[in-house]
Design a protein around this motif. Structure first.
Motif, PDB file in Angstrom:
ATOM      1  N   PRO A  87       1.169  -1.359  -0.204  1.00 19.17           N
ATOM      2  CA  PRO A  87       0.304  -0.340   0.099  1.00 19.17           C
ATOM      3  C   PRO A  87       1.283   1.273  -0.319  1.00 19.17           C
ATOM      4  CG  PRO A  87       0.370  -1.024   2.220  1.00 19.17           C
ATOM      5  CD  PRO A  87       0.413  -1.943   1.285  1.00 19.17           C
ATOM      6  N   THR A  88       1.867   1.213   0.060  1.00 19.26           N
ATOM      7  CA  THR A  88       2.538   2.863   0.631  1.00 19.26           C
ATOM      8  C   THR A  88       3.777   2.333  -0.672  1.00 19.26           C
ATOM      9  OG1 THR A  88       4.168   1.158   0.768  1.00 19.26           O
ATOM     10  CG2 THR A  88       3.558   2.271   2.693  1.00 19.26           C
ATOM     11  N   ALA A  89       3.332   1.196  -1.922  1.00 18.76           N
ATOM     12  CA  ALA A  89       4.351   1.906  -3.277  1.00 18.76           C
ATOM     13  C   ALA A  89       3.940   3.248  -3.921  1.00 18.76           C
ATOM     14  CB  ALA A  89       3.304   0.653  -4.555  1.00 18.76           C
ATOM     15  N   VAL A  90       5.256   4.119  -4.040  1.00 17.81           N
ATOM     16  CA  VAL A  90       5.167   5.253  -5.036  1.00 17.81           C
ATOM     17  C   VAL A  90       5.187   5.466  -6.210  1.00 17.81           C
ATOM     18  CG1 VAL A  90       6.181   7.723  -5.112  1.00 17.81           C
ATOM     19  CG2 VAL A  90       5.575   5.919  -2.743  1.00 17.81           C
ATOM     20  N   THR A  91       4.287   5.785  -7.405  1.00 18.21           N
ATOM     21  CA  THR A  91       4.265   5.570  -8.259  1.00 18.21           C
ATOM     22  C   THR A  91       5.168   7.025  -9.082  1.00 18.21           C
ATOM     23  OG1 THR A  91       2.364   4.527  -9.383  1.00 18.21           O
ATOM     24  CG2 THR A  91       3.079   5.389 -11.108  1.00 18.21           C
ATOM     25  N   ARG A  92       5.753   6.592  -9.902  1.00 19.20           N
ATOM     26  CA  ARG A  92       6.351   8.223 -10.365  1.00 19.20           C
ATOM     27  C   ARG A  92       6.989   8.672 -11.922  1.00 19.20           C
ATOM     28  NH1 ARG A  92      10.919   7.370  -6.132  1.00 19.20           N
ATOM     29  NH2 ARG A  92       9.872   8.686  -4.155  1.00 19.20           N
ATOM     30  N   ASP A  93       6.535   9.905 -12.509  1.00 14.80           N
ATOM     31  CA  ASP A  93       7.215   9.902 -13.906  1.00 14.80           C
ATOM     32  C   ASP A  93       8.165  11.010 -13.710  1.00 14.80           C
ATOM     33  OD1 ASP A  93       5.004   8.696 -15.472  1.00 14.80           O
ATOM     34  OD2 ASP A  93       3.432   9.814 -15.040  1.00 14.80           O
ATOM     35  N   LEU A  94       9.307  10.316 -14.472  1.00 14.04           N
ATOM     36  CA  LEU A  94      10.644  10.757 -14.378  1.00 14.04           C
ATOM     37  C   LEU A  94      11.081  10.790 -16.505  1.00 14.04           C
ATOM     38  CD1 LEU A  94      12.608   7.956 -11.837  1.00 14.04           C
ATOM     39  CD2 LEU A  94      11.477  10.589 -11.701  1.00 14.04           C
ATOM     40  N   LYS A  95      11.407  12.311 -15.946  1.00 22.24           N
ATOM     41  CA  LYS A  95      11.472  12.831 -17.230  1.00 22.24           C
ATOM     42  C   LYS A  95      12.809  13.244 -17.335  1.00 22.24           C
ATOM     43  CE  LYS A  95      10.939  16.309 -21.369  1.00 22.24           C
ATOM     44  NZ  LYS A  95      10.774  17.535 -22.380  1.00 22.24           N
ATOM     45  N   VAL A  96      14.062  12.360 -18.287  1.00 25.15           N
ATOM     46  CA  VAL A  96      15.769  12.296 -17.891  1.00 25.15           C
ATOM     47  C   VAL A  96      16.627  13.040 -19.339  1.00 25.15           C
ATOM     48  CG1 VAL A  96      18.047  11.855 -17.485  1.00 25.15           C
ATOM     49  CG2 VAL A  96      15.700  10.265 -16.624  1.00 25.15           C
ATOM     50  N   PRO A  97      16.454  14.178 -19.062  1.00 23.01           N
ATOM     51  CA  PRO A  97      16.933  14.991 -20.284  1.00 23.01           C
ATOM     52  C   PRO A  97      18.500  14.380 -20.625  1.00 23.01           C
ATOM     53  CG  PRO A  97      17.788  16.180 -18.515  1.00 23.01           C
ATOM     54  CD  PRO A  97      16.772  15.074 -17.884  1.00 23.01           C
ATOM     55  N   ILE A  98      19.060  14.660 -21.333  1.00 24.39           N
ATOM     56  CA  ILE A  98      20.647  14.286 -22.065  1.00 24.39           C
ATOM     57  C   ILE A  98      21.185  15.783 -22.442  1.00 24.39           C
ATOM     58  CG2 ILE A  98      20.299  13.439 -24.745  1.00 24.39           C
ATOM     59  CD1 ILE A  98      22.255  11.455 -23.898  1.00 24.39           C
ATOM     60  N   SER A  99      22.825  15.681 -22.296  1.00 20.30           N
ATOM     61  CA  SER A  99      23.935  16.777 -22.249  1.00 20.30           C
ATOM     62  C   SER A  99      24.454  16.441 -22.967  1.00 20.30           C
ATOM     63  CB  SER A  99      24.517  17.120 -21.107  1.00 20.30           C
ATOM     64  OG  SER A  99      25.330  18.199 -21.560  1.00 20.30           O
ATOM     65  N   GLY A 100      24.658  17.371 -24.666  1.00 19.24           N
ATOM     66  CA  GLY A 100      25.512  17.262 -25.461  1.00 19.24           C
ATOM     67  C   GLY A 100      26.819  17.616 -24.826  1.00 19.24           C
ATOM     68  N   ASN A 101      27.400  18.347 -24.048  1.00 20.38           N
ATOM     69  CA  ASN A 101      28.805  18.266 -24.018  1.00 20.38           C
ATOM     70  C   ASN A 101      28.990  17.203 -22.972  1.00 20.38           C
ATOM     71  OD1 ASN A 101      27.364  18.726 -21.352  1.00 20.38           O
ATOM     72  ND2 ASN A 101      27.539  21.039 -21.270  1.00 20.38           N
ATOM     73  N   GLY A 102      28.549  16.182 -22.921  1.00 17.53           N
ATOM     74  CA  GLY A 102      29.775  14.955 -21.875  1.00 17.53           C
ATOM     75  C   GLY A 102      29.289  14.915 -20.893  1.00 17.53           C
ATOM     76  N   SER A 103      28.093  15.726 -20.409  1.00 16.39           N
ATOM     77  CA  SER A 103      28.025  15.574 -19.053  1.00 16.39           C
ATOM     78  C   SER A 103      27.102  14.301 -18.239  1.00 16.39           C
ATOM     79  CB  SER A 103      27.460  17.116 -18.101  1.00 16.39           C
ATOM     80  OG  SER A 103      28.035  17.994 -18.789  1.00 16.39           O
ATOM     81  N   ASN A 104      26.872  14.113 -17.615  1.00 10.64           N
ATOM     82  CA  ASN A 104      26.261  12.904 -17.153  1.00 10.64           C
ATOM     83  C   ASN A 104      24.678  13.592 -16.312  1.00 10.64           C
ATOM     84  OD1 ASN A 104      27.995  11.350 -17.995  1.00 10.64           O
ATOM     85  ND2 ASN A 104      28.869  11.391 -15.886  1.00 10.64           N
ATOM     86  N   GLU A 105      23.481  13.089 -16.386  1.00 14.27           N
ATOM     87  CA  GLU A 105      22.635  12.774 -15.464  1.00 14.27           C
ATOM     88  C   GLU A 105      22.186  11.436 -14.286  1.00 14.27           C
ATOM     89  OE1 GLU A 105      20.765  15.251 -15.922  1.00 14.27           O
ATOM     90  OE2 GLU A 105      21.636  16.020 -18.160  1.00 14.27           O
ATOM     91  N   TYR A 106      21.893  12.147 -13.358  1.00 17.76           N
ATOM     92  CA  TYR A 106      21.766  11.001 -12.709  1.00 17.76           C
ATOM     93  C   TYR A 106      20.502  10.816 -12.048  1.00 17.76           C
ATOM     94  CZ  TYR A 106      26.999  11.961 -12.204  1.00 17.76           C
ATOM     95  OH  TYR A 106      28.622  12.224 -12.786  1.00 17.76           O
ATOM     96  N   ILE A 107      20.218   9.426 -11.790  1.00 14.83           N
ATOM     97  CA  ILE A 107      18.891   9.603 -11.364  1.00 14.83           C
ATOM     98  C   ILE A 107      19.315   8.681  -9.672  1.00 14.83           C
ATOM     99  CG2 ILE A 107      17.288   8.106 -11.848  1.00 14.83           C
ATOM    100  CD1 ILE A 107      17.938   7.688 -14.690  1.00 14.83           C
ATOM    101  N   THR A 108      18.208   9.434  -9.265  1.00 14.89           N
ATOM    102  CA  THR A 108      18.444   9.118  -7.486  1.00 14.89           C
ATOM    103  C   THR A 108      16.506   8.505  -7.222  1.00 14.89           C
ATOM    104  OG1 THR A 108      19.816  10.789  -6.658  1.00 14.89           O
ATOM    105  CG2 THR A 108      18.683   9.304  -5.026  1.00 14.89           C
ATOM    106  N   LEU A 109      16.487   7.029  -7.141  1.00 13.22           N
ATOM    107  CA  LEU A 109      15.439   6.113  -7.357  1.00 13.22           C
ATOM    108  C   LEU A 109      14.685   6.144  -5.854  1.00 13.22           C
ATOM    109  CD1 LEU A 109      16.397   3.008  -9.209  1.00 13.22           C
ATOM    110  CD2 LEU A 109      14.860   4.699 -10.447  1.00 13.22           C
TER     111      LEU A 109
END
Length: 214
Positions: A87-109
């Motif tokens: 009953p404590t399950a959480v639903t989320r929508d995540l939009k993750v961009p992407i960089s063109g300059n070599g940077s990373n996107e970090y996702i913390t779940l």
């Protein structure tokens, strides 16, 4: 003698006329030949332009089909939670961009955040060799699995998949419907790729998160 000279004069005159006619005919044929060459070159140029237009249209059609597939996938509803869902399950929508300059996107779940610095459970970035986007574990420390039977798995089934069949490589097949189970410090997550990466490289994910019970 005079008669012969007369005939010779006539022949000379005829030869002059024939020579002039042949010269005119030669000039006419040369103009026609030059015109034919020009026409042929023009036709070849037009054919090349048409081929280029065809290739451009094919690329535009392919891009429109990709966008249509992505939109269709996004319109699909999330599978209903099973009876065994916490009953404590959480639903989320995540939009993750992407960089063109070599940077990373970090996702913390555990808290469903996406940042460019400096750690998380997943990294979303481009492959160095191909430039294609991929998901990979941060420093290889987060166990996850793509051996997931369906989007209706229970938290126990999701966690067991990670233990039973952990992934050994980054996730590069990011088509709509791809499922990933992950165990983190705060609980277990099921990630579903909503649509393949968009034209700008951004990725849409649907997360179902089951926090650990304390």
């Amino acid at each position: 003698m005079k008669r012969i000279e007369k005939h010779a004069g006539v022949l000379v005159a005829l030869l002059a006329v024939v020579t002039a006619a042949l010269g005119s005919l030669s000039a006419y044929l040369k103009v026609k030949a030059d015109t034919a060459v020009d026409t042929r070159q023009e036709v070849q140029v037009r054919a090349t332009d048409l081929q280029s237009d065809k290739s451009s249209l094919q690329k535009q059609i392919a891009a429109l089909r990709e966008e249509n597939d992505n939109l269709t996938a996004q319109l699909k509803t999330e599978p209903a939670p099973t009876a065994s869902d916490s009953p404590t399950a959480v639903t989320r929508d995540l939009k993750v961009p992407i960089s063109g300059n070599g940077s990373n996107e970090y996702i913390t779940l555990d808290d469903g955040t996406v940042t460019q610095c400096c750690s998380g459970d997943f990294i979303y970035a481009r492959q160095e060799s191909t430039g294609e986007p991929e998901l990979r574990a941060y420093s290889g420390s987060t166990p996850y699995s793509i051996d997931v039977s369906s989007a209706g798995v229970t938290p126990e089934e999701c966690s067991d998949a990670v233990t039973r069949s952990p992934a050994a490589a980054p996730v590069r097949n990011l088509h709509a419907g791809t499922l990933i189970c992950i165990n983190t410090n705060g609980g277990t997550s099921l990630l579903r790729v909503v649509a393949a990466p968009a034209r700008d490289g951004s990725l849409r994910l649907r997360q179902r998160f089951w926090p650990k019970e304390h």
